[in-house]
Design an enzyme around this catalytic site. Structure first.
Site, PDB file in Angstrom:
ATOM      1  CG  ASP A 131      -0.382  -0.480   2.501  1.00 52.80           C
ATOM      2  OD1 ASP A 131       0.845  -0.747   2.538  1.00 52.80           O
ATOM      3  OD2 ASP A 131      -1.126  -0.585   3.490  1.00 52.80           O
TER       4      ASP A 131
HETATM    5  C1  LIG Z   1      -0.039  15.816  17.611  1.00 48.22           C
HETATM    6  C2  LIG Z   1       0.066  14.630  16.799  1.00 48.22           C
HETATM    7  C3  LIG Z   1       0.958  14.805  15.621  1.00 48.22           C
HETATM    8  C4  LIG Z   1       0.955  13.560  14.849  1.00 48.22           C
HETATM    9  C5  LIG Z   1       1.752  13.650  13.579  1.00 48.22           C
HETATM   10  C6  LIG Z   1       1.759  12.306  12.975  1.00 48.22           C
HETATM   11  C7  LIG Z   1       2.303  12.218  11.613  1.00 48.22           C
HETATM   12  C8  LIG Z   1       2.331  10.747  11.277  1.00 48.22           C
HETATM   13  C9  LIG Z   1       2.737  10.501   9.930  1.00 48.22           C
HETATM   14  C10 LIG Z   1       2.569   9.343   9.316  1.00 48.22           C
HETATM   15  C11 LIG Z   1       2.110   8.107   9.929  1.00 48.22           C
HETATM   16  C12 LIG Z   1       0.918   7.550   9.249  1.00 48.22           C
HETATM   17  C13 LIG Z   1       0.814   6.109   9.508  1.00 48.22           C
HETATM   18  C14 LIG Z   1      -0.566   5.587   9.315  1.00 48.22           C
HETATM   19  C15 LIG Z   1      -0.579   4.147   8.956  1.00 48.22           C
HETATM   20  C16 LIG Z   1      -0.395   3.239  10.100  1.00 48.22           C
HETATM   21  C17 LIG Z   1      -0.792   1.831   9.773  1.00 48.22           C
HETATM   22  C18 LIG Z   1       0.276   1.105   9.044  1.00 48.22           C
HETATM   23  O1  LIG Z   1       1.354   1.043   9.510  1.00 48.22           O
HETATM   24  N1  LIG Z   1      -0.083   0.543   7.904  1.00 48.22           N
HETATM   25  C19 LIG Z   1       0.820  -0.180   7.081  1.00 48.22           C
HETATM   26  C20 LIG Z   1       0.217  -1.494   6.674  1.00 48.22           C
HETATM   27  O2  LIG Z   1      -0.981  -1.332   6.025  1.00 48.22           O
HETATM   28  C21 LIG Z   1       1.129   0.622   5.864  1.00 48.22           C
HETATM   29  O3  LIG Z   1       1.955  -0.077   5.042  1.00 48.22           O
HETATM   30  C22 LIG Z   1       1.723   1.950   6.265  1.00 48.22           C
HETATM   31  C23 LIG Z   1       1.495   3.049   5.623  1.00 48.22           C
HETATM   32  C24 LIG Z   1       2.043   4.381   6.003  1.00 48.22           C
HETATM   33  C25 LIG Z   1       3.461   4.408   6.444  1.00 48.22           C
HETATM   34  C26 LIG Z   1       3.923   5.787   6.822  1.00 48.22           C
HETATM   35  C27 LIG Z   1       5.376   5.842   7.140  1.00 48.22           C
HETATM   36  C28 LIG Z   1       5.863   7.228   7.348  1.00 48.22           C
HETATM   37  C29 LIG Z   1       6.217   7.472   8.768  1.00 48.22           C
HETATM   38  C30 LIG Z   1       6.641   8.877   9.021  1.00 48.22           C
HETATM   39  C31 LIG Z   1       6.705   9.126  10.486  1.00 48.22           C
HETATM   40  C32 LIG Z   1       6.742  10.572  10.841  1.00 48.22           C
HETATM   41  C33 LIG Z   1       6.300  10.763  12.257  1.00 48.22           C
HETATM   42  C34 LIG Z   1       6.222  12.210  12.627  1.00 48.22           C
HETATM   43  C35 LIG Z   1       5.738  12.357  14.035  1.00 48.22           C
HETATM   44  C36 LIG Z   1       5.693  13.742  14.497  1.00 48.22           C
HETATM   45  O1  LIG Z   2      -1.592 -14.912   3.104  1.00 45.54           O
HETATM   46  C1  LIG Z   2      -2.436 -14.030   3.001  1.00 45.54           C
HETATM   47  C2  LIG Z   2      -2.614 -13.025   3.966  1.00 45.54           C
HETATM   48  C3  LIG Z   2      -3.586 -12.080   3.775  1.00 45.54           C
HETATM   49  N1  LIG Z   2      -4.368 -12.102   2.681  1.00 45.54           N
HETATM   50  C4  LIG Z   2      -5.430 -11.118   2.516  1.00 45.54           C
HETATM   51  O2  LIG Z   2      -4.927  -9.821   2.743  1.00 45.54           O
HETATM   52  C5  LIG Z   2      -5.876  -9.036   3.412  1.00 45.54           C
HETATM   53  C6  LIG Z   2      -5.286  -8.385   4.649  1.00 45.54           C
HETATM   54  O3  LIG Z   2      -4.860  -9.364   5.517  1.00 45.54           O
HETATM   55  P1  LIG Z   2      -4.910  -9.235   7.127  1.00 45.54           P
HETATM   56  O4  LIG Z   2      -6.243  -8.832   7.503  1.00 45.54           O
HETATM   57  O5  LIG Z   2      -4.342 -10.477   7.671  1.00 45.54           O
HETATM   58  O6  LIG Z   2      -3.831  -8.152   7.430  1.00 45.54           O
HETATM   59  P2  LIG Z   2      -3.890  -6.594   7.725  1.00 45.54           P
HETATM   60  O7  LIG Z   2      -5.244  -6.096   7.962  1.00 45.54           O
HETATM   61  O8  LIG Z   2      -2.909  -6.344   8.733  1.00 45.54           O
HETATM   62  O9  LIG Z   2      -3.433  -6.059   6.322  1.00 45.54           O
HETATM   63  C7  LIG Z   2      -2.879  -4.782   6.167  1.00 45.54           C
HETATM   64  O10 LIG Z   2      -1.481  -4.861   6.342  1.00 45.54           O
HETATM   65  C8  LIG Z   2      -0.672  -5.289   5.313  1.00 45.54           C
HETATM   66  C9  LIG Z   2      -0.987  -4.617   4.026  1.00 45.54           C
HETATM   67  O11 LIG Z   2      -0.252  -5.168   2.988  1.00 45.54           O
HETATM   68  C10 LIG Z   2      -2.426  -4.695   3.731  1.00 45.54           C
HETATM   69  O12 LIG Z   2      -2.739  -4.024   2.517  1.00 45.54           O
HETATM   70  C11 LIG Z   2      -3.208  -4.164   4.814  1.00 45.54           C
HETATM   71  O13 LIG Z   2      -4.565  -4.305   4.530  1.00 45.54           O
HETATM   72  C12 LIG Z   2      -7.049  -9.932   3.714  1.00 45.54           C
HETATM   73  O14 LIG Z   2      -8.072  -9.701   2.813  1.00 45.54           O
HETATM   74  C13 LIG Z   2      -6.497 -11.315   3.570  1.00 45.54           C
HETATM   75  O15 LIG Z   2      -7.471 -12.237   3.138  1.00 45.54           O
HETATM   76  C14 LIG Z   2      -4.208 -13.076   1.712  1.00 45.54           C
HETATM   77  O16 LIG Z   2      -4.931 -13.084   0.722  1.00 45.54           O
HETATM   78  N2  LIG Z   2      -3.246 -14.018   1.912  1.00 45.54           N
END
Ligand SMILES: CCCCCCCC/C=C\CCCCCCCC(=O)N[C@@H](CO)[C@H](O)/C=C/CCCCCCCCCCCCC
Ligand SMILES: O=c1ccn([C@@H]2O[C@H](COP(=O)(O)OP(=O)(O)O[C@H]3OC[C@@H](O)[C@H](O)[C@H]3O)[C@@H](O)[C@H]2O)c(=O)[nH]1
Length: 842
Positions: A681
Site C-alpha cells: 500500500d
Molecule cells: C499531535 C500529533 C501529531 C501527529 C503527527 C503524525 C504524523 C504521522 C505521519 C505518518 C504516519 C501515518 C501512519 C498511518 C498508517 C499506520 C498503519 C500502518 O502502519 N499501515 C501499514 C500497513 O498497512 C502501511 O503499510 C503503512 C502506511 C504508512 C506508512 C507511513 C510511514 C511514514 C512514517 C513517518 C513518520 C513521521 C512521524 C512524525 C511524528 C511527528
Molecule cells: O496470506 C495471506 C494473507 C492475507 N491475505 C489477505 O490480505 C488481506 C489483509 O490481511 P490481514 O487482515 O491479515 O492483514 P492486515 O489487515 O494487517 O493487512 C494490512 O497490512 C498489510 C498490508 O499489505 C495490507 O494491505 C493491509 O490491509 C485480507 O483480505 C487477507 O485475506 C491473503 O490473501 N493471503
C-alpha cells in the site's frame, strides 16, 4: 385510661376516646434536612402562622404534637396496616372517602371527616373557605374531554379561567420546585446520601420549569427560531411517557403540595401521579433539542392527550417552529391519539392547521414489539418456501431462531452469531426493554447462520422465511440507524464502473455478513472479484452461497492466485486484477464491512486529478475489552496520525480499503510491481503520487469487522505494521513516539521544568488530561456519535492503548522477523521482504 388517650390530632381534634382505631403521627423534627417536611406539616395545620423559623417547627415536635392517620393518603404509609408513615410523608388534602384503600372509608361519611381539597389551592385559601374543606365532595377534575372537533387554539388563560371550574384554574406559580418535587421521587432517595439528594434538589431548583407548556421555553424558542433559517427550524416533536414513583412533597415557595396528577393549564386532580409525559422538539437540519412540555398523570386518556398534542403543535406554529413529524412509541394511548388525528397505515400523516405532519413510530420500540410478537405468534410472509417438495407460503417462526441458536452454540469450531445468548431468546421483562437484544436477534449474523444451517440440512427449508424476515428487519433497522452523509443526487456524468477485489484466506466469524454487504451496495455499476488462493478454503463455499443468493450481482471467484512476488495478498489478487473490466479498482480486505453508500462516497472523492481514494481505518461496534481497545486505538492514536499525515501530505495510504485508478496503477506496472513488498500500500501510493496524481481520504471510515478480537492478536498486528513502517522509513522509530501522549508529555514536562522551572508532574498531568479530552472528542467525531461503551471503559481502553504504544513500537524495533497469517518474513531496510521457509504455494 392511658396517656395516649389524651392525645388529640392537631388538625381535626380526633382522640382515641372517639375512635379507638385512630393512629397518631408525631410532628417531624426539622433537624438538618427535614425542614421542608416539618414546614408542610405545620402549614397544613396552621396555614396562617409564620413557620419560617426552624425553632417554631421544632417546638411542635418537642411538644409532641400529632396528626391522625386520616390526613395521609394510603400511599404515604409503608404498608397496608397504615401504622408507619414513609420517610417523606406529608399530610395531604385528599379525598379520604374516595380512597378505596383507606381504612376509614366506611365510617368517614358518618363521622363527617373525610373530603377533598383542590390540591393546588393554597392552604391559606382553604382555611378561610366558608365551607370546611374536608366536607367538600370532589368533582372529577380531570374527567375525559370530548373528542375535539376543531383544532384547539393556543391556550389563553383568560378564556379558560372563565369557563373552567375553579379546580381547573392554571397555576399562577411557575415554581422551579414543581419539577424538582416530581423528578426526585423517581429516584430511590434511600440510595442517595443526604447531601447528594440535597445537591440534586438545588441543581434542579435552578431550572425554571413548570407543568404543561413551558412559557419560558416557548419564549426562548421564538427567539431562537427568529435567528435561524427556515431549514434550521424544521424539527420533529417527540413525546414519551415514563413511570415515576408516587410521592408527595410540599413546595413552600408556591405553597403547594407537588406530586398530584397535573396537566398544566388543563388542571390538576387529587390523584397521585405515577407517570410523567414529556414533549420534546429536535431539529432535523441543525442539531438542537428542546423539551417544551411536561405533564404528570396517573392514567392519561387519548382524548386529553390529543388536546395536548394539538395545543403544542399550535404553539409551535406560533413560535415559528416547523414541526414536520411526530415520533412516539406504540403505546395504546399513542396509537389512539394518532388514529383520532387521522393517521392511517396507508396515509401515515395528519393535518394540523392545514399542515401535513408525518407520524413516525419509534423504530427501536418497533423492533422490540416485532421481536415480542414473533415470540408469541408465527408470521405469514410473502416468501415462498419449499416444504416437502411443495412450494408453500413461508411462515417466520421464533422456534427457527431458537433451533438455530441451539445448533450454533453447540458447534465447537465455528459460531455464526457469537453475540446471541439465552437472554436474547428468552428475555425477562427488563431484558425485553433492551433494544440491543432485539437488534442482535434481527441481525445479519442470524440470517446468515439460519441460511447456512438450512444448506447443511440442520434446519428445515421452511426456516428460509424466518431468515428473510430477520434480514428485512435488520435492513430496516440499519436504514434508521446509520448516518447518511453521501450526496445521492444524480451525477452530471454517469458514475464509472468499479471492479472490487476481495482477497480472502480462511473464514472468520463475520465473513459471510461482511461479504454480503458488497452484494447490496447502492451503486449502479460494479463487479465483485473474489480471490481465494486455495480452492479448498471454506471461504469458497461462502462465496458460492452468496453468489447463489444474489444472482443478479456480477460476482466471480478466482482461485489459485498467481505468484508475482512475496506478498501473498498481491499474489492472491493478481488473476482477478488482470480480469478486472472497470476503470476503478477497489481493493478491499476480507474483514471490511461496507455501508450501502460507501462505494458512492469513495467514487465521489475520485476527482479528475486523484488516483487513490482510501478509507481511514476504523472498527464496527463489538463487545469485550479487546473491542474497546481496538476502537479506542483506531479512533484516537491511529486517527490522529492518519489525519495529521493526510494534512501534512505524508503518505499514509493503508490498503485495507482503497480505490485506485487503474490507468495510474498500470503506469506503475500494475499490482505485480509491488509484489516484493509486504507494505504494498505504502509503495503503491508513493509511486503513483510521484507522478503528480493526488491521494484523498474519503468521508466514511473503513469498518473492520473481523470478529476474531483479542488483545494479543491486535497487538501482534500493530507490531507487524510498526515493523513495516520502521523498515520503510527508519526515522519513524524516533519520530512516532513524539505523536503519542505519554512519551511526548514526559518529554515536554521535563523540558518545561528545565526551561521555565515548571513543576514536571502537574505539567504532565494537565498534558495527559488535555490529550485525553481531545481524544474523546476525536473518537466521537470518527464514530459520528457516542461510542458503544461507557466513559469509564473509554478511560480504561485509552490508558491501556497509550501505555502499550511505546512497548509495541519497541517490540517491533527489536524483532527483525514478522509473521503474517501462516507465513514469516524478514524485511530489508527499505521495505523489501523475504519469505522465511517459503511454502510450495506461491
Ligand atoms: C499531535 C500529533 C501529531 C501527529 C503527527 C503524525 C504524523 C504521522 C505521519 C505518518 C504516519 C501515518 C501512519 C498511518 C498508517 C499506520 C498503519 C500502518 O502502519 N499501515 C501499514 C500497513 O498497512 C502501511 O503499510 C503503512 C502506511 C504508512 C506508512 C507511513 C510511514 C511514514 C512514517 C513517518 C513518520 C513521521 C512521524 C512524525 C511524528 C511527528
Ligand atoms: O496470506 C495471506 C494473507 C492475507 N491475505 C489477505 O490480505 C488481506 C489483509 O490481511 P490481514 O487482515 O491479515 O492483514 P492486515 O489487515 O494487517 O493487512 C494490512 O497490512 C498489510 C498490508 O499489505 C495490507 O494491505 C493491509 O490491509 C485480507 O483480505 C487477507 O485475506 C491473503 O490473501 N493471503
Amino acid at each position: 385510661m392511658s396517656v395516649n388517650n389524651y392525645r388529640k390530632c392537631a388538625k381535626c381534634g380526633k382522640t382515641r376516646a372517639e375512635d379507638m382505631t385512630v393512629t397518631y403521627h408525631r410532628f417531624p423534627n426539622p433537624g438538618k434536612d427535614n425542614n421542608t417536611k416539618a414546614h408542610a406539616w405545620a402549614k397544613y395545620c396552621w396555614p396562617n402562622n409564620d413557620w419560617s423559623s426552624r425553632e417554631s417547627l421544632y417546638s411542635l415536635h418537642k411538644t409532641n404534637k400529632v396528626l391522625c392517620g386520616r390526613h395521609f393518603h394510603s400511599s404515604q404509609f409503608y404498608d397496608s396496616t397504615r401504622k408507619k408513615l414513609s420517610k417523606f410523608a406529608v399530610p395531604e388534602l385528599t379525598d379520604l372517602l374516595n380512597d378505596e384503600t383507606n381504612v376509614f372509608n366506611q365510617n368517614a361519611a358518618a363521622s363527617n371527616v373525610a373530603g377533598l381539597q383542590k390540591s393546588r389551592v393554597p392552604f391559606s385559601r382553604i382555611e378561610n373557605s366558608p365551607v370546611s374543606p374536608i366536607l367538600v365532595k370532589p368533582t372529577n377534575i380531570l374527567s375525559p374531554l370530548k373528542r375535539p372537533t376543531d383544532p384547539i387554539q393556543p391556550s389563553k388563560s383568560t378564556d379558560k379561567e372563565q369557563n373552567a371550574p375553579e379546580e381547573m384554574l392554571p397555576s399562577k406559580s411557575t415554581s422551579t420546585k414543581n419539577v424538582q418535587s416530581q423528578v426526585l421521587p423517581y429516584h430511590d432517595e434511600s440510595h442517595l446520601t443526604k447531601s447528594a439528594s440535597k445537591k440534586c434538589k438545588s441543581i434542579l431548583s435552578a431550572i425554571n420549569v413548570s407543568k404543561g407548556l413551558i412559557d419560558t421555553y416557548l419564549h426562548l424558542l421564538k427567539k431562537m427560531t427568529g435567528n435561524q433559517t427556515d431549514e434550521e427550524n424544521i424539527c420533529i416533536l417527540s413525546f414519551d411517557e415514563i413511570s415515576i414513583r408516587k410521592h408527595l412533597d410540599y413546595d413552600s415557595k408556591s405553597d403547594e403540595i407537588q406530586g398530584f396528577k397535573d396537566h398544566g393549564n388543563h388542571g390538576r386532580s387529587n390523584e397521585i401521579a405515577t407517570k410523567a409525559l414529556v414533549f420534546m422538539l429536535a431539529g432535523i437540519r441543525k442539531k438542537w433539542k428542546q423539551p417544551i412540555a411536561f405533564y404528570f398523570s396517573h392514567t392519561l386518556t387519548a382524548d386529553r392527550m390529543t388536546v395536548i398534542l394539538k395545543e403544542i403543535l399550535t404553539e409551535c406554529i406560533n413560535s415559528n417552529v416547523n414541526v414536520v413529524a411526530t415520533v412516539c412509541d406504540l403505546s395504546t394511548v399513542n396509537l389512539k391519539v394518532l388514529k383520532t388525528v387521522g393517521v392511517t397505515t396507508s396515509e401515515p400523516f395528519f393535518l394540523h392547521c392545514e399542515k401535513e405532519i408525518v407520524a413516525i413510530l419509534d423504530p427501536p420500540h418497533l423492533l422490540k414489539c416485532t421481536r415480542n410478537l414473533l415470540m408469541k405468534h408465527n408470521v405469514e410472509c410473502t416468501t415462498d418456501v419449499q416444504c416437502n417438495d411443495k412450494t408453500v407460503k413461508g411462515t417466520a417462526k421464533w422456534s427457527h431462531i431458537e433451533a438455530f441458536h441451539l445448533l450454533d452454540k453447540s458447534n465447537a469450531n465455528f459460531v455464526f452469531a457469537p453475540a446471541l445468548t439465552d437472554h436474547h431468546l428468552h428475555p425477562n421483562v427488563k431484558q425485553q426493554m433492551r433494544v440491543k437484544l432485539a437488534a442482535q436477534v434481527f441481525s445479519h449474523s442470524v440470517t446468515a447462520g439460519i441460511l447456512a444451517k438450512i444448506a447443511s440440512n440442520e434446519l428445515p427449508t421452511e426456516a428460509h422465511a424466518t431468515a428473510t424476515f430477520v434480514q428485512n428487519f435488520d435492513k430496516l433497522f440499519d436504514a434508521w440507524k446509520l448516518h447518511r452523509t453521501v450526496d445521492r443526487s444524480p451525477p452530471e456524468q454517469p458514475y464509472p464502473g468499479v471492479s472490487i477485489l476481495k482477497p480472502l484466506t480462511g473464514v472468520d466469524p463475520n465473513l459471510f455478513t461482511n461479504l454480503e454487504t458488497f452484494f447490496t451496495l447502492d451503486y449502479p455499476t460494479y463487479e465483485l472479484l473474489f480471490c481465494v488462493e486455495n480452492e479448498r478454503d471454506p471461504a469458497v463455499m461462502l462465496v458460492n452461497s452468496l453468489k447463489h443468493k444474489h444472482p443478479h450481482v456480477d460476482a466471480k471467484l478466482f482461485t489459485g492466485g498467481m505468484r508475482v512476488g512475496v506478498n501473498p495478498k498481491i499474489n492472491n489478487m493478481q488473476p482477478a486484477y488482470l480480469a478486472a473490466k472497470y476503470p476503478l479498482v477497489l481493493i478491499s480486505d476480507a474483514g471490511i464491512r461496507m455501508r450501502d453508500d460507501s462505494l458512492l462516497d469513495m467514487v465521489q472523492h475520485m476527482r479528475e486529478d486523484v488516483a487513490i481514494v482510501h478509507q481511514m481505518p476504523f472498527t464496527c461496534d463489538a463487545e469485550g475489552f479487546a473491542a474497546v481497545y481496538e476502537k479506542v486505538f483506531f479512533g484516537t492514536a491511529q486517527a490522529r496520525m492518519y489525519m495529521c499525515a493526510d494534512l501534512l501530505g505524508i503518505n499514509c495510504h493503508v490498503g485495507m480499503s482503497s480505490m485506485v485508478r487503474r490507468c495510474a496503477l498500470e503506469e506503475s506496472g500494475g499490482l505485480r510491481a509491488f509484489g516484493d513488498y509486504l507494505a504494498e500500500d505504502y509503495f503503491l501510493a508513493k509511486d503513483i503520487t510521484s507522478r503528480q496524481w493526488k491521494m484523498r481520504v474519503c468521508s466514511l471510515p473503513a469498518l473492520q469487522n473481523t470478529g476474531t478480537r483479542s488483545v494479543g492478536a491486535l497487538q501482534a498486528r500493530l507490531r507487524r505494521w510498526a515493523r513495516l513502517r520502521i523498515a520503510m522509513v527508519p526515522t519513524t522509530a524516533l519520530l512516532e513516539p513524539l505523536s503519542e501522549c505519554m512519551p511526548l508529555g514526559a518529554g515536554a514536562a521535563w523540558a518545561a521544568g528545565q526551561l521555565f522551572g515548571a513543576e514536571p508532574l502537574p505539567f504532565f498531568l494537565v498534558h495527559v488530561l488535555a490529550w485525553f479530552l481531545s481524544d474523546w472528542l476525536m473518537l466521537r467525531a470518527v464514530q459520528n456519535g457516542s461510542p458503544p461503551f461507557t466513559k469509564v471503559q473509554f478511560l480504561l481502553g485509552w490508558v491501556w492503548s497509550e501505555c502499550c504504544a511505546p512497548f509495541v513500537l519497541a517490540a517491533a524495533l527489536l524483532s527483525p522477523e514478522i509473521s503474517w497469517r501462516t507465513r514469516s518474513y524478514r524485511l530489508d531496510w527499505g521495505g523489501r521482504a523475504h519469505e522465511l521457509n517459503p511454502k510450495l504455494k506461491f
